[in-house]
Design a protein around this motif. Structure first.
Motif, mmCIF file in Angstrom:
data_model
loop_
_atom_site.group_PDB
_atom_site.id
_atom_site.type_symbol
_atom_site.label_atom_id
_atom_site.label_comp_id
_atom_site.label_asym_id
_atom_site.label_seq_id
_atom_site.Cartn_x
_atom_site.Cartn_y
_atom_site.Cartn_z
ATOM 1 N N PHE A 64 0.923 -1.231 -0.074
ATOM 2 C CA PHE A 64 0.017 -0.013 0.086
ATOM 3 C C PHE A 64 0.907 1.459 0.054
ATOM 4 O O PHE A 64 0.602 2.081 -0.765
ATOM 5 C CB PHE A 64 -0.949 -0.006 1.212
ATOM 6 N N TYR A 65 1.988 1.278 0.945
ATOM 7 C CA TYR A 65 2.563 2.516 1.006
ATOM 8 C C TYR A 65 3.554 2.619 -0.471
ATOM 9 O O TYR A 65 3.613 3.877 -0.747
ATOM 10 C CB TYR A 65 3.883 2.341 2.258
ATOM 11 N N ILE A 66 3.742 1.660 -1.140
ATOM 12 C CA ILE A 66 4.597 1.915 -2.403
ATOM 13 C C ILE A 66 3.618 2.358 -3.575
ATOM 14 O O ILE A 66 4.069 3.132 -4.392
ATOM 15 C CB ILE A 66 5.522 0.611 -2.742
ATOM 16 N N TYR A 67 2.496 1.371 -3.660
ATOM 17 C CA TYR A 67 1.915 1.557 -4.857
ATOM 18 C C TYR A 67 0.713 2.439 -4.851
ATOM 19 O O TYR A 67 0.127 3.043 -6.115
ATOM 20 C CB TYR A 67 1.487 0.086 -5.487
ATOM 21 N N TYR A 68 0.032 2.788 -3.731
ATOM 22 C CA TYR A 68 -0.974 3.634 -3.616
ATOM 23 C C TYR A 68 -0.566 5.170 -3.950
ATOM 24 O O TYR A 68 -1.675 5.903 -4.793
ATOM 25 C CB TYR A 68 -1.599 3.706 -2.240
ATOM 26 N N PRO A 69 0.515 5.688 -3.672
ATOM 27 C CA PRO A 69 0.644 7.023 -4.151
ATOM 28 C C PRO A 69 0.741 7.148 -5.676
ATOM 29 O O PRO A 69 0.598 8.306 -6.162
ATOM 30 C CB PRO A 69 2.361 7.481 -3.707
#
Length: 703
Positions: free
Chosen positions: A535-540
């Motif tokens: 989540f922290y890598i691909y959501y942005p």
């Protein structure tokens, strides 16, 4: 200088938060608890943003010491494997290996930052998840006592707090039924921090995607005076509609207050609640209702139906909301009117050949030394008509480049070999030379731009009439505290996202570096592997879709289709609202011009003829005794006539004396027509308060 930078920024940030709170809040009228809670929330969030660059430079210095220590122990280490091609750099000494580390000017000693971040972070989390929601309900409550407000706040937040307990209880049950899971208190704390940051990151990307496009576009549109003036006309039309609705709502609420005030007399047990409600009403309504009170009546004499305490609490809440909304729309209308007049003045002065800026309504206050010697009419013309637009265009281009760099870095910050994040490249280039000043300035400018994109969206958004931050001291307590909650929830994930962009978060970059003191209190995200590596890598990356949607105004078009009128140049309804707003501004300018002309004529009259009131007073004193003797002789003969015509003759005498004592009036056809319309509207609006209007005898008691 050790710790001096930290202490200086702590003081500067406090005054910055205090200035913003003074701009949006009202120190005189709002509750001290509301102001203190909002100030503390804003202060802690701004403090995190300003102190984080110092944490980065201190961490780089600590990493430098570790590298030199490893370099000194280099010959005792085992050689790298032969097939490891990247290990050549570890054998060949670089500039960072031979350059001695020197302490930065803003270095913070070890042990201070971890304690500082822990106090700041957990205080902000307690505010946003526990205290501010409770204070929000407390401020909105219409209770008359502290205990009643606390009870109402607890009931309203029961579901809110119950959700926390349900999640926490479910987590404990899950750990209890799985013996192979041995979660320590540190891991439970990390899970809580991760959950809060995940919620904040979800909202952060939405707000940042809007701000990255809207901020550069707003400055570009500000350089187009014609577009800005048309949009101001559109805002004037919508604001006038809201202002009329607020006035009508206030009239309805005041009518309810009047009925309740007339039914509950002075010796009723509920009268103290009515007095509290009346103190929250505008002064003119208080005077009208006060004159209509018959204190000699006893509440036991008539069998009336009296409202309950619960209904009075509800009425008290309605009065607070109606008065605040009415004041806000009235002040916003005056500000918007001033902006429209200024933009029209700029449009007129653009074709001026004298290069002197001329205002339609010059300020009545004397010009200060800045206006006389620095910001002269000639300088004002060059700035407003020539230089300002080019400055805004240049600023818009610079902000656009920053936005493109942020979007690119958000999509590539997980790549460490090669380094694709532009901000990570800049920081690493400065890190080679240990240029701490450049590192701190680059970090501060980057995080300041990110915060501007996010916080400006928080200040711009409006959720109907429940959440709206209005400047010039017009923001209500609910909106102030709601903004404090948003800031406390958005700032920690924003800082983690920034550290990920510059590859200072080892949980995302997967590099063995000295962690910053800020990331050390967040704990290891590997407890929740799917969040740290997913989540922290691909959501942005979703920010790309949001910026494209904002660029093409998809949200504005959707709101327009749903019936919420938005500014769209190719819409027929928008054109109608622009024409209506232009007519409203023209009408207000005519009214202001008439007032100004009347004041000028009165001033000329006084300068030419003096004050005739003193001469009339002297003449009136000389003839007063003669009038008294003649009046006493005629009293007996006119007793019967006075019985039926007393009020009429008294009114005639009052009118004669008022006309003799009045100043010269200005007359023209426009003012007569407008005054007639104003009189009719006033009578119609105030018809329901006819019984509360002042009597003629009371006005002329002292004549």
């Amino acid at each position: 200088m050790s710790g001096a930078a930290l202490g200086m920024e702590v003081v500067v940030v406090f005054f910055l938060a205090l200035f913003l709170l003074h701009r949006y809040g009202d120190f005189r009228k709002q509750q001290r608890m509301v102001l203190f809670g909002t100030l503390l929330a804003w202060y802690l969030c701004f403090l995190i943003v300003f102190i984080l660059p110092l944490d980065v430079s201190t961490t780089i210095y600590n990493q430098c010491k570790v590298d030199h220590k490893d370099h000194d122990l280099g010959p005792t280490l085992s050689p790298p494997p032969a097939n490891h091609t990247v290990a050549i750099s570890s054998v060949t000494p670089t500039k960072s290996d031979v350059t001695s580390c020197y302490k930065p000017w803003s270095y913070i000693p070890d042990g201070i930052l971890p304690v500082f971040w822990r106090v700041v972070y957990w205080t902000s989390q307690c505010l946003t998840w526990l205290l501010l929601p409770f204070m929000q309900s407390y401020a909105r409550s219409g209770g008359f006592f502290i205990t009643g407000k606390i009870k109402t706040a607890l009931i309203e937040n029961a579901i809110y707090y119950g959700t926390y307990l349900l999640i926490f209880g479910s987590l404990l049950i899950y750990v209890a039924v799985h013996p192979e899971l041995h979660l320590s208190w540190y891991q439970l704390q990390t899970i809580g921090i991760t959950a809060a940051n995940t919620w904040g990151l979800f909202l952060l990307v939405l707000l940042m995607g809007y701000g990255l496009v809207e901020i550069p576009r707003s400055y570009w549109n500000a350089s187009r005076h014609g577009h800005l003036l048309i949009k101001t006309y559109f805002k004037a039309s919508k604001l006038m509609t809201e202002k009329a609705d607020a006035e009508e709502n206030l009239e309805d609420v005041m009518e309810e207050v009047r009925k309740v005030s007339e039914s509950i007399k002075y010796n009723h047990p509920l009268r103290k609640y009515i007095d509290t409600i009346l103190r929250k009403c505008p002064l003119d309504y208080q005077e009208k209702m006060g004159r209509n009170m018959d204190d000699y009546e006893d509440f036991d004499d008539k069998q009336n139906t009296y409202p309950s305490e619960k209904s009075l609490v509800k009425l008290h809440k309605q009065v607070i909301y109606a008065v605040q909304r009415h004041n806000r729309t009235r002040v916003q209308w005056q500000i918007l009117l001033q902006q429209a007049i200024h933009l029209e003045d700029v449009a007129k002065n653009e074709t001026s050949s004298t290069h002197q800026f001329v205002h339609s309504f010059p300020s009545s206050e004397p010009a200060g030394w800045f206006s006389r010697y620095v910001y002269t009419p000639s300088v004002e013309w060059y700035w407003e008509c020539l230089l300002k637009r080019w400055f805004y265009r240049l600023l818009s281009v610079v902000l656009t480049l920053f936005s493109v760099a942020v979007v690119w870095s958000e999509c590539t910050f997980f790549s460490t070999r090669p380094v694709l994040s532009l901000f990570a490249v800049f920081i690493q280039l400065a890190e080679r030379d240990y240029n701490y000043l450049y590192i701190e300035m680059a970090c501060f400018i980057t995080i300041f731009f990110l915060c501007t994109c996010v916080y400006s969206t928080v200040f711009r958004i409006r959720v109907f009439n429940y959440y709206y931050l209005a400047s010039h001291h017009q923001t209500d307590a609910y909106s102030l505290q709601f903004s404090g909650m948003l800031f406390c929830r958005l700032t920690p994930p924003l800082c983690l996202n920034f550290l990920g962009l510059i590859h200072m978060d080892s949980a995302i970059s997967h590099q063995k570096k000295e962690p910053t003191a800020y990331t050390s209190i967040m704990g290891s995200m590997q407890v929740l592997y799917f969040i740290a590596n997913g989540f922290y890598i691909y959501y942005p990356m979703l920010i790309v879709i949001l910026t494209i949607a904002t660029y093409f105004s998809l949200g504005t078009r959707c709101l327009n289709l749903l019936g919420f009128q938005q500014f769209m140049g190719d819409n027929e309804m928008t054109s109608d609202l622009i024409d209506e707003g232009k007519e409203l501004i023209r009408r207000e300018k005519r009214k202001r011009q008439r007032i100004e002309d009347g004041e000028n004529r009165r001033r000329e009259w006084k300068e030419r003829y003096g004050n005739p009131r003193e001469d009339f007073t002297a003449r009136n004193r000389s003839s007063h005794e003669m009038k008294e003797t003649s009046y006493s002789d005629s009293v007996a003969s006119h007793t019967r006539q006075a019985k039926y015509s007393r009020s009429g003759s008294r009114a005639e005498r009052d009118c004669i004396e008022l006309l003799q004592d009045a100043e010269p009036l200005d007359f023209n056809a426009d003012s007569l027509a407008d005054d007639a319309l104003d009189t009719e509207s006033t009578r119609h609006a105030g018809g329901r308060y006819l019984s509360m209007s002042s009597s003629r005898n009371r006005i002329f008691d002292d004549v």
